[in-house]
Design a protein around this motif. Structure first.
Motif, PDB file in Angstrom:
ATOM      1  N   LYS A  59      -7.082 -23.823 -32.132  1.00 54.49           N
ATOM      2  CA  LYS A  59      -5.758 -24.197 -31.646  1.00 54.49           C
ATOM      3  C   LYS A  59      -4.742 -23.629 -32.625  1.00 54.49           C
ATOM      4  N   HIS A  60      -3.918 -22.703 -32.119  1.00 56.89           N
ATOM      5  CA  HIS A  60      -2.960 -22.024 -32.995  1.00 56.89           C
ATOM      6  C   HIS A  60      -1.697 -21.720 -32.192  1.00 56.89           C
ATOM      7  N   ASP A  61      -0.553 -21.946 -32.781  1.00 59.93           N
ATOM      8  CA  ASP A  61       0.716 -21.604 -32.156  1.00 59.93           C
ATOM      9  C   ASP A  61       0.818 -20.079 -32.100  1.00 59.93           C
ATOM     10  N   LEU A  62       0.842 -19.520 -30.899  1.00 60.76           N
ATOM     11  CA  LEU A  62       0.825 -18.066 -30.732  1.00 60.76           C
ATOM     12  C   LEU A  62       2.138 -17.408 -31.145  1.00 60.76           C
ATOM     13  N   ASN A  63       3.127 -18.217 -31.499  1.00 64.98           N
ATOM     14  CA  ASN A  63       4.385 -17.690 -32.017  1.00 64.98           C
ATOM     15  C   ASN A  63       4.417 -17.669 -33.541  1.00 64.98           C
ATOM     16  N   VAL A  64       3.336 -18.069 -34.178  1.00 67.58           N
ATOM     17  CA  VAL A  64       3.251 -18.070 -35.645  1.00 67.58           C
ATOM     18  C   VAL A  64       2.369 -16.903 -36.080  1.00 67.58           C
ATOM     19  N   PHE A  65       2.956 -16.025 -36.908  1.00 65.87           N
ATOM     20  CA  PHE A  65       2.247 -14.831 -37.382  1.00 65.87           C
ATOM     21  C   PHE A  65       2.113 -14.885 -38.889  1.00 65.87           C
ATOM     22  N   PRO A  66       1.076 -14.286 -39.442  1.00 72.20           N
ATOM     23  CA  PRO A  66       0.002 -13.573 -38.750  1.00 72.20           C
ATOM     24  C   PRO A  66      -0.967 -14.553 -38.086  1.00 72.20           C
ATOM     25  N   TYR A  67      -1.690 -14.043 -37.106  1.00 71.73           N
ATOM     26  CA  TYR A  67      -2.722 -14.853 -36.467  1.00 71.73           C
ATOM     27  C   TYR A  67      -3.854 -15.094 -37.457  1.00 71.73           C
ATOM     28  N   PRO A  68      -4.605 -16.176 -37.291  1.00 68.44           N
ATOM     29  CA  PRO A  68      -5.616 -16.560 -38.290  1.00 68.44           C
ATOM     30  C   PRO A  68      -6.937 -15.800 -38.163  1.00 68.44           C
ATOM     31  N   PHE A  69      -6.861 -14.462 -38.114  1.00 68.11           N
ATOM     32  CA  PHE A  69      -8.067 -13.641 -37.988  1.00 68.11           C
ATOM     33  C   PHE A  69      -8.045 -12.539 -39.034  1.00 68.11           C
ATOM     34  N   ASN A  71      -8.764  -8.731 -40.304  1.00 71.50           N
ATOM     35  CA  ASN A  71      -8.705  -7.415 -39.665  1.00 71.50           C
ATOM     36  C   ASN A  71     -10.092  -6.978 -39.227  1.00 71.50           C
ATOM     37  N   ASN A  72     -10.158  -6.345 -38.071  1.00 72.14           N
ATOM     38  CA  ASN A  72     -11.413  -5.793 -37.522  1.00 72.14           C
ATOM     39  C   ASN A  72     -12.508  -6.842 -37.346  1.00 72.14           C
ATOM     40  N   ALA A  92       2.784  -9.931 -31.685  1.00 70.44           N
ATOM     41  CA  ALA A  92       1.483 -10.424 -31.212  1.00 70.44           C
ATOM     42  C   ALA A  92       0.531  -9.263 -30.977  1.00 70.44           C
ATOM     43  N   MET A  93       1.014  -8.213 -30.318  1.00 73.77           N
ATOM     44  CA  MET A  93       0.152  -7.068 -30.033  1.00 73.77           C
ATOM     45  C   MET A  93      -0.301  -6.384 -31.326  1.00 73.77           C
ATOM     46  N   LEU A  94       0.592  -6.244 -32.285  1.00 76.74           N
ATOM     47  CA  LEU A  94       0.213  -5.637 -33.565  1.00 76.74           C
ATOM     48  C   LEU A  94      -0.850  -6.469 -34.271  1.00 76.74           C
ATOM     49  N   ASN A  95      -0.740  -7.786 -34.235  1.00 80.76           N
ATOM     50  CA  ASN A  95      -1.755  -8.661 -34.819  1.00 80.76           C
ATOM     51  C   ASN A  95      -3.096  -8.492 -34.122  1.00 80.76           C
ATOM     52  N   LEU A  96      -3.075  -8.342 -32.804  1.00 86.64           N
ATOM     53  CA  LEU A  96      -4.315  -8.166 -32.052  1.00 86.64           C
ATOM     54  C   LEU A  96      -4.947  -6.799 -32.321  1.00 86.64           C
ATOM     55  N   ASP A  98      -4.741  -5.208 -35.105  1.00 86.21           N
ATOM     56  CA  ASP A  98      -5.376  -5.353 -36.420  1.00 86.21           C
ATOM     57  C   ASP A  98      -6.694  -6.119 -36.332  1.00 86.21           C
ATOM     58  N   ALA A  99      -6.758  -7.123 -35.473  1.00 81.45           N
ATOM     59  CA  ALA A  99      -7.937  -7.991 -35.409  1.00 81.45           C
ATOM     60  C   ALA A  99      -9.127  -7.363 -34.683  1.00 81.45           C
ATOM     61  N   THR A 100      -8.878  -6.345 -33.845  1.00 84.55           N
ATOM     62  CA  THR A 100      -9.993  -5.737 -33.117  1.00 84.55           C
ATOM     63  C   THR A 100     -10.549  -4.540 -33.881  1.00 84.55           C
ATOM     64  N   GLN A 101     -11.851  -4.381 -33.787  1.00 85.26           N
ATOM     65  CA  GLN A 101     -12.431  -3.174 -34.377  1.00 85.26           C
ATOM     66  C   GLN A 101     -12.786  -2.145 -33.315  1.00 85.26           C
ATOM     67  N   ASN A 102     -12.834  -2.568 -32.045  1.00 86.88           N
ATOM     68  CA  ASN A 102     -13.183  -1.640 -30.976  1.00 86.88           C
ATOM     69  C   ASN A 102     -12.125  -1.563 -29.882  1.00 86.88           C
ATOM     70  N   LEU A 103     -12.008  -2.631 -29.102  1.00 82.51           N
ATOM     71  CA  LEU A 103     -11.233  -2.548 -27.875  1.00 82.51           C
ATOM     72  C   LEU A 103     -10.337  -3.771 -27.691  1.00 82.51           C
ATOM     73  N   LEU A 104      -9.097  -3.515 -27.313  1.00 78.42           N
ATOM     74  CA  LEU A 104      -8.132  -4.559 -26.985  1.00 78.42           C
ATOM     75  C   LEU A 104      -7.640  -4.301 -25.571  1.00 78.42           C
ATOM     76  N   ILE A 105      -7.745  -5.309 -24.713  1.00 80.72           N
ATOM     77  CA  ILE A 105      -7.262  -5.197 -23.339  1.00 80.72           C
ATOM     78  C   ILE A 105      -6.228  -6.294 -23.120  1.00 80.72           C
ATOM     79  N   ILE A 106      -5.024  -5.857 -22.731  1.00 82.40           N
ATOM     80  CA  ILE A 106      -3.913  -6.779 -22.507  1.00 82.40           C
ATOM     81  C   ILE A 106      -3.450  -6.625 -21.065  1.00 82.40           C
TER      82      ILE A 106
END
Length: 173
Positions: A59-69, A71-72, A92-96, A98-106
């Motif tokens: 449970k995380h406020d999606l308006n609070v950056f950085p996201y709790p993940f 990188n990769n 949000a997209m930049l955080n995502l 950073d968090a993916t190592q392969n594929l991000l689908i939005i």
């Protein structure tokens, strides 16, 4: 319920393009009550993140950056019908990315005509063009999808391929 239907359709199309493999780390940002989890293999490492829903794994406020993940830290990230609810979708997209190592689908509603207190943004194919050059318009469902292929393995939303994938997805779902 309409939004959930759109989201389920987007997940089916995304999974037709890139099925989840056993053992992969999968993030679903904006998971609501984890209705998408049933589309993943049971032996993948699924993490659902949401602002409000108690059934979310994180449970995380999606308006609070950085996201709790870290990188990769995820093989695949899905973010469907979520960015229009976030105050800063670019961050949000930049955080995502950073968090993916392969594929991000939005996926988001295409040219949303109903911005309101819950839908802050309206998107079209030109948004995020500096972050990814692969997008797809699904005019039938009125959604736009972006794809970030960090390992450059050739995943794309080229029109012909997407039409074929849509037909294949329809046979399985």
């Amino acid at each position: 319920m309409e939004e959930e239907k759109d989201c389920l359709g987007g997940m089916k199309r995304a999974l037709a393009m890139r099925p989840i493999k056993a053992g992969e780390n999968v993030l679903e940002l904006g998971c609501n009550n984890k209705t998408m989890k049933k589309f993943f293999l049971k032996d993948c490492n699924y993490v659902g993140v949401d602002n409000f829903n108690d059934s979310a794994d994180v449970k995380h406020d999606l308006n609070v950056f950085p996201y709790p993940f870290e990188n990769n830290s995820f093989d695949v990230i899905f973010c469907l019908q979520t960015l229009e609810h976030v105050e800063n979708p670019r961050c949000a997209m930049l955080n995502l990315i950073d968090a993916t190592q392969n594929l991000l689908i939005i996926g988001v509603p295409y040219r949303n005509r109903r911005p309101d207190e819950n839908h802050f943004w309206s998107f079209d194919e030109n948004d995020f063009s500096e972050l990814t050059d692969s997008y797809c318009l699904d005019k039938k469902q009125r959604n736009v999808y972006w794809l970030v292929d960090k390992q450059k393995k050739g995943f794309s939303f080229c029109k012909k391929r997407f039409r074929v994938l849509r037909k294949l997805a329809g046979k399985f779902f």
